[in-house]
Design an enzyme around this catalytic site. Structure first.
Site, PDB file in Angstrom:
ATOM      1  N   ASP A 140      23.550  54.179  37.250  1.00 35.16           N
ATOM      2  CA  ASP A 140      24.806  54.551  37.425  1.00 35.16           C
ATOM      3  C   ASP A 140      25.716  55.350  36.215  1.00 35.16           C
ATOM      4  O   ASP A 140      26.721  55.777  36.337  1.00 35.16           O
ATOM      5  CB  ASP A 140      25.649  53.593  38.223  1.00 35.16           C
ATOM      6  CG  ASP A 140      26.116  52.449  37.356  1.00 35.16           C
ATOM      7  OD1 ASP A 140      25.292  52.055  36.454  1.00 35.16           O
ATOM      8  OD2 ASP A 140      27.272  51.924  37.324  1.00 35.16           O
ATOM      9  N   HIS A 141      24.779  55.273  35.144  1.00 34.87           N
ATOM     10  CA  HIS A 141      25.473  55.828  33.878  1.00 34.87           C
ATOM     11  C   HIS A 141      24.613  57.053  33.463  1.00 34.87           C
ATOM     12  O   HIS A 141      25.243  57.969  32.667  1.00 34.87           O
ATOM     13  CB  HIS A 141      25.628  54.803  32.884  1.00 34.87           C
ATOM     14  CG  HIS A 141      26.629  53.983  33.191  1.00 34.87           C
ATOM     15  ND1 HIS A 141      27.912  53.989  32.452  1.00 34.87           N
ATOM     16  CD2 HIS A 141      26.792  52.984  34.047  1.00 34.87           C
ATOM     17  CE1 HIS A 141      28.692  52.962  32.907  1.00 34.87           C
ATOM     18  NE2 HIS A 141      28.001  52.233  33.807  1.00 34.87           N
TER      19      HIS A 141
ATOM     20  N   HIS B  56      26.590  43.439  27.680  1.00 38.16           N
ATOM     21  CA  HIS B  56      26.125  43.911  28.754  1.00 38.16           C
ATOM     22  C   HIS B  56      24.521  44.382  29.006  1.00 38.16           C
ATOM     23  O   HIS B  56      23.817  44.006  30.038  1.00 38.16           O
ATOM     24  CB  HIS B  56      26.998  45.197  29.430  1.00 38.16           C
ATOM     25  CG  HIS B  56      26.893  45.764  30.947  1.00 38.16           C
ATOM     26  ND1 HIS B  56      27.434  45.083  31.846  1.00 38.16           N
ATOM     27  CD2 HIS B  56      26.548  46.825  31.121  1.00 38.16           C
ATOM     28  CE1 HIS B  56      26.787  45.682  33.002  1.00 38.16           C
ATOM     29  NE2 HIS B  56      26.404  46.828  32.601  1.00 38.16           N
TER      30      HIS B  56
ATOM     31  N   HIS C 232      21.734  51.905  32.489  1.00 34.34           N
ATOM     32  CA  HIS C 232      21.885  51.736  33.844  1.00 34.34           C
ATOM     33  C   HIS C 232      21.921  53.149  34.630  1.00 34.34           C
ATOM     34  O   HIS C 232      22.536  53.926  34.158  1.00 34.34           O
ATOM     35  CB  HIS C 232      23.112  50.775  34.096  1.00 34.34           C
ATOM     36  CG  HIS C 232      22.833  49.533  33.741  1.00 34.34           C
ATOM     37  ND1 HIS C 232      23.838  48.491  33.423  1.00 34.34           N
ATOM     38  CD2 HIS C 232      21.689  48.736  33.579  1.00 34.34           C
ATOM     39  CE1 HIS C 232      23.358  47.214  33.193  1.00 34.34           C
ATOM     40  NE2 HIS C 232      21.888  47.382  33.103  1.00 34.34           N
TER      41      HIS C 232
ATOM     42  N   ASP D   7      30.261  49.848  29.960  1.00 35.58           N
ATOM     43  CA  ASP D   7      30.710  48.793  30.792  1.00 35.58           C
ATOM     44  C   ASP D   7      30.684  47.497  29.833  1.00 35.58           C
ATOM     45  O   ASP D   7      30.604  46.294  30.216  1.00 35.58           O
ATOM     46  CB  ASP D   7      29.424  48.247  31.735  1.00 35.58           C
ATOM     47  CG  ASP D   7      29.329  49.329  32.897  1.00 35.58           C
ATOM     48  OD1 ASP D   7      30.289  50.260  33.239  1.00 35.58           O
ATOM     49  OD2 ASP D   7      28.226  49.334  33.777  1.00 35.58           O
TER      50      ASP D   7
ATOM     51  N   HIS E 202      34.708  51.875  35.450  1.00 35.75           N
ATOM     52  CA  HIS E 202      34.615  51.434  36.662  1.00 35.75           C
ATOM     53  C   HIS E 202      36.087  51.057  37.159  1.00 35.75           C
ATOM     54  O   HIS E 202      36.904  50.717  36.221  1.00 35.75           O
ATOM     55  CB  HIS E 202      33.886  50.174  37.000  1.00 35.75           C
ATOM     56  CG  HIS E 202      32.303  50.441  36.921  1.00 35.75           C
ATOM     57  ND1 HIS E 202      31.714  50.916  37.959  1.00 35.75           N
ATOM     58  CD2 HIS E 202      31.683  50.161  35.968  1.00 35.75           C
ATOM     59  CE1 HIS E 202      30.217  50.881  37.726  1.00 35.75           C
ATOM     60  NE2 HIS E 202      30.006  50.618  36.514  1.00 35.75           N
TER      61      HIS E 202
ATOM     62  N   HIS F   5      24.478  53.631  27.875  1.00 35.53           N
ATOM     63  CA  HIS F   5      23.810  52.664  28.139  1.00 35.53           C
ATOM     64  C   HIS F   5      22.791  53.002  29.158  1.00 35.53           C
ATOM     65  O   HIS F   5      23.073  54.051  29.787  1.00 35.53           O
ATOM     66  CB  HIS F   5      24.155  51.018  28.146  1.00 35.53           C
ATOM     67  CG  HIS F   5      25.021  50.937  29.514  1.00 35.53           C
ATOM     68  ND1 HIS F   5      26.125  51.487  29.708  1.00 35.53           N
ATOM     69  CD2 HIS F   5      24.779  50.225  30.613  1.00 35.53           C
ATOM     70  CE1 HIS F   5      26.811  51.155  31.107  1.00 35.53           C
ATOM     71  NE2 HIS F   5      25.794  50.390  31.712  1.00 35.53           N
TER      72      HIS F   5
END
Length: 264
Positions: A64-65, A118, A62, A137, A175, A60
């Site tokens: 941090d990915h 998400h 975001h 996530d 995570h 996805h």
């Protein structure tokens, strides 16, 4: 660093930021990275273990990915697989439900699932032969992702897809939220003895400095409240807490997620 056996696929855990896990699927020579939010730890791991990057897999959009992708592409011009229904500029192979990824250098086949909730276009990758799930996530060890863009109904359906995978499937989520998630799970289902044992087991791992991930689908089915939203004990606890205004699994999932959002 110890040498890896050649031609036998395994997954290397690469910690990043405060609590992210980036995953390197490799055979001792070639590697594919899942959700590289930070290029630095991946480049260091590739060098340390003598691995050549051959593919990037995204679940996805975001940061941090996906944040490390541009730097990784400067290091190696490789295909970038990712969700077709999200705007990720670096994706070269857009994917959705029913698609298959074959990474030739690893002889690795991954099937793609749409798992929105998400985010609107979140996808997951399943390596059926290896019994691996890379779910970003959507599903966490002991929990699930916040509903930033999707609906409770979407998340319920997405979690049901993942819960239907074979019990031995390893859950490579993104995570280290496990102990926090399990504290909430105990609040929801205090009478679950499997949950009590899991908390002890996962705490022991963290005390040793070890990751609690991967989990397994079977363990999540037994102890994750978001996969147990229709269990009588969970429904009764939501009602007792005054958090369930409607009947039905979607309402239960929504109530659990809203409670978790504010749980301390």
């Amino acid at each position: 660093m110890p040498a890896f056996p050649k031609n036998s696929l395994s997954v290397l855990t690469v910690p990043a930021f405060d609590d992210n896990y980036l995953w390197l699927i490799h055979d001792g020579v070639h590697a594919a990275v899942v959700d590289p939010g930070d290029a630095g730890p991946i480049l260091a791991a590739l060098e340390a273990h003598g691995l050549s990057l051959v593919a990037i897999l995204l679940t996805h959009h975001h940061a941090d990915h996906v944040g490390g992708v541009p730097q990784l592409l400067k290091h190696a011009k490789v295909p970038v697989y990712g969700p077709a229904h999200e705007n990720i500029a670096t994706v070269t192979v857009p994917l959705g439900e029913g698609d298959t990824v074959y990474i030739e250098q690893l002889a690795l086949t991954l099937s793609v699932l749409d798992v929105p909730g998400h985010t609107r276009g979140h996808i997951a990758y399943v390596a059926a032969e290896q019994h691996w799930l890379f779910c970003g996530d959507t599903l966490f060890a002991g929990g699930c992702g916040r509903l930033f863009e999707g609906t409770p109904a979407q998340m319920l359906n997405s979690l049901a897809k993942l819960a239907s995978l074979p019990g031995a499937t390893k859950v490579y989520c993104a995570h280290e939220y496990t102990l926090s998630n399990l504290r909430f799970a105990r609040e929801v289902e205090p009478g679950n003895p499997l949950l009590t044992q899991r908390i002890a087991d996962e705490q022991a791992k963290r005390d040793r400095g070890q990751p609690t991930v991967p989990s397994t689908i079977a363990l999540e089915q037994q102890t994750n409240p978001f996969l147990r939203a229709t269990e009588a004990a969970v429904i009764a606890r939501l009602q007792a807490a005054g958090r369930l205004a409607e009947a039905g699994p979607v309402a239960a999932l929504a109530a659990l997620r809203e409670w978790k959002n504010v749980y301390k």
